[in-house]
Write a protein that holds these residues in place. Structure first.
Motif, short mmCIF file in Angstrom:
data_model
loop_
_atom_site.label_atom_id
_atom_site.label_comp_id
_atom_site.label_asym_id
_atom_site.label_seq_id
_atom_site.Cartn_x
_atom_site.Cartn_y
_atom_site.Cartn_z
N LYS A 8 0.75 -1.19 0.03
CA LYS A 8 0.11 -0.06 0.05
C LYS A 8 0.95 1.20 -0.07
O LYS A 8 0.41 2.23 -0.77
N TRP A 9 1.87 1.13 0.84
CA TRP A 9 2.69 2.45 1.00
C TRP A 9 3.50 2.77 -0.47
O TRP A 9 3.51 4.00 -1.03
N LEU A 10 3.85 1.70 -1.04
CA LEU A 10 4.76 1.68 -2.34
C LEU A 10 3.72 2.32 -3.42
O LEU A 10 4.10 2.94 -4.34
N TRP A 11 2.64 1.83 -3.41
CA TRP A 11 1.57 2.20 -4.32
C TRP A 11 1.16 4.04 -4.21
O TRP A 11 1.13 4.61 -4.83
N ALA A 12 0.98 4.04 -2.79
CA ALA A 12 0.69 5.62 -2.22
C ALA A 12 1.77 6.30 -2.82
O ALA A 12 1.62 7.82 -2.91
N ALA A 13 3.04 6.02 -2.86
CA ALA A 13 4.22 6.62 -2.88
C ALA A 13 4.46 6.93 -4.34
O ALA A 13 5.59 7.58 -4.70
N PHE A 15 5.49 4.78 -6.50
CA PHE A 15 6.58 3.77 -7.12
C PHE A 15 5.97 2.65 -8.24
O PHE A 15 6.79 2.36 -8.96
N PHE A 16 4.97 2.30 -7.88
CA PHE A 16 4.24 1.50 -8.75
C PHE A 16 2.84 1.92 -8.89
O PHE A 16 2.18 2.69 -8.37
N LYS A 17 2.47 1.66 -10.44
CA LYS A 17 1.05 2.18 -10.93
C LYS A 17 -0.03 1.38 -10.19
O LYS A 17 -1.08 1.96 -9.85
N THR A 18 -0.08 0.14 -9.64
CA THR A 18 -0.90 -0.73 -8.91
C THR A 18 -0.39 -1.35 -7.82
O THR A 18 0.68 -1.77 -7.87
N ARG A 19 -1.26 -1.76 -6.76
CA ARG A 19 -0.89 -2.46 -5.55
C ARG A 19 -0.50 -3.77 -6.19
O ARG A 19 0.56 -4.54 -5.29
N THR A 20 -1.26 -4.60 -7.02
CA THR A 20 -0.66 -5.53 -7.56
C THR A 20 0.87 -5.48 -8.02
O THR A 20 1.64 -6.61 -7.90
N LEU A 21 1.15 -4.58 -8.92
CA LEU A 21 2.60 -4.77 -9.24
C LEU A 21 3.59 -4.41 -7.94
O LEU A 21 4.61 -4.96 -8.02
N VAL A 61 15.64 4.99 -0.49
CA VAL A 61 14.59 6.03 0.17
C VAL A 61 14.62 5.99 1.62
O VAL A 61 14.51 4.88 2.19
N GLU A 62 14.31 7.10 2.25
CA GLU A 62 13.92 6.73 3.87
C GLU A 62 12.49 7.23 3.93
O GLU A 62 11.96 8.25 3.33
N VAL A 63 11.62 6.53 4.68
CA VAL A 63 10.39 6.80 4.86
C VAL A 63 10.03 7.85 5.80
O VAL A 63 10.58 7.86 6.83
N LEU A 64 9.31 9.02 5.40
CA LEU A 64 9.35 10.07 6.20
C LEU A 64 7.80 10.09 6.82
O LEU A 64 7.55 10.45 7.91
N ALA A 65 6.93 9.82 6.05
CA ALA A 65 5.55 9.66 6.44
C ALA A 65 4.81 8.60 5.95
O ALA A 65 5.30 7.73 4.87
N LEU A 66 3.44 8.09 6.47
CA LEU A 66 2.75 6.75 6.15
C LEU A 66 1.39 7.53 5.32
O LEU A 66 1.01 8.46 5.92
N SER A 67 1.09 6.82 4.39
CA SER A 67 -0.27 6.76 3.82
C SER A 67 -0.79 5.61 3.11
O SER A 67 0.19 4.86 2.58
N GLU A 68 -1.96 5.51 3.19
CA GLU A 68 -2.71 4.27 2.65
C GLU A 68 -3.50 4.79 1.45
O GLU A 68 -3.75 3.86 1.00
N MET A 69 -3.54 5.98 1.03
CA MET A 69 -4.31 6.47 0.04
C MET A 69 -3.31 7.19 -0.95
O MET A 69 -2.52 7.74 -0.63
N ARG A 70 -3.59 6.84 -2.26
CA ARG A 70 -2.74 7.38 -3.23
C ARG A 70 -3.41 8.69 -3.69
O ARG A 70 -4.51 8.92 -3.82
N GLY A 71 -2.50 9.61 -3.59
CA GLY A 71 -2.93 10.92 -3.88
C GLY A 71 -1.90 11.60 -5.13
O GLY A 71 -1.35 11.01 -5.70
N PRO A 72 -1.93 12.99 -5.27
CA PRO A 72 -1.35 13.60 -6.21
C PRO A 72 0.33 13.45 -6.20
O PRO A 72 0.75 12.88 -4.88
N ALA A 73 0.93 13.51 -7.22
CA ALA A 73 2.47 13.21 -7.15
C ALA A 73 2.97 14.22 -6.14
O ALA A 73 3.96 13.85 -5.42
N ALA A 74 2.83 15.35 -6.02
CA ALA A 74 3.49 16.27 -5.30
C ALA A 74 3.29 15.85 -3.66
O ALA A 74 4.28 15.95 -2.84
#
Length: 126
Positions: A8-13, A15-21, A61-74
């Motif tokens: 979920k984090w990799l998808w939200a950040a 790095f991947f287009k889908t959670r499956t990837l 990368v060093e993880v700074l914050a957590l998110s379960e939702m995918r948002g804008p690239a910024a």
């Protein structure tokens, strides 16, 4: 929130287009967390050091914050900080790719009409 699933984090950040990837990348060993191979269900915490290998390159990368939702690239870019060594390595690899000679792949079968015209031009000159 103390932790988020790795996929979920990799998808939200982004790095991947889908959670499956993202899950598949974890399964085949392209994701490391603090030097250990990470599974998709492993929890990511702030301060973890991740090594991510995807089509865009190898990121450390060093993880700074957590998110379960995918948002804008910024917003996604605020979730992590890429190490200076990782940035420098990716820059060097990009320069090497640009400097490498470009070779056109050989075509299979008969030449196209365009190819035939090029061949005829070359034969007339020589």
């Amino acid at each position: 929130m103390t932790g988020v699933r790795m996929d979920k984090w990799l998808w939200a950040a982004r790095f991947f287009k889908t959670r499956t990837l993202a899950r598949r990348a974890c399964d085949i060993g392209r994701i490391e967390c603090n030097g250990l191979q990470a599974k998709a269900a492993r929890e990511v915490r702030a301060g973890d050091l991740l090594q991510v290998k995807n089509n865009s390159g190898d990121f450390e990368v060093e993880v700074l914050a957590l998110s379960e939702m995918r948002g804008p690239a910024a917003v996604a870019q605020t979730l992590y900080r890429e190490t200076e060594a990782s940035r420098e390595l990716r820059r060097k690899l990009a320069e090497e790719r640009k400097a490498a000679p470009y070779f056109e792949t050989l075509r299979e079968g008969r030449p196209s009409k365009r190819d035939r015209r090029k061949i005829d031009r070359l034969r007339r000159r020589g």
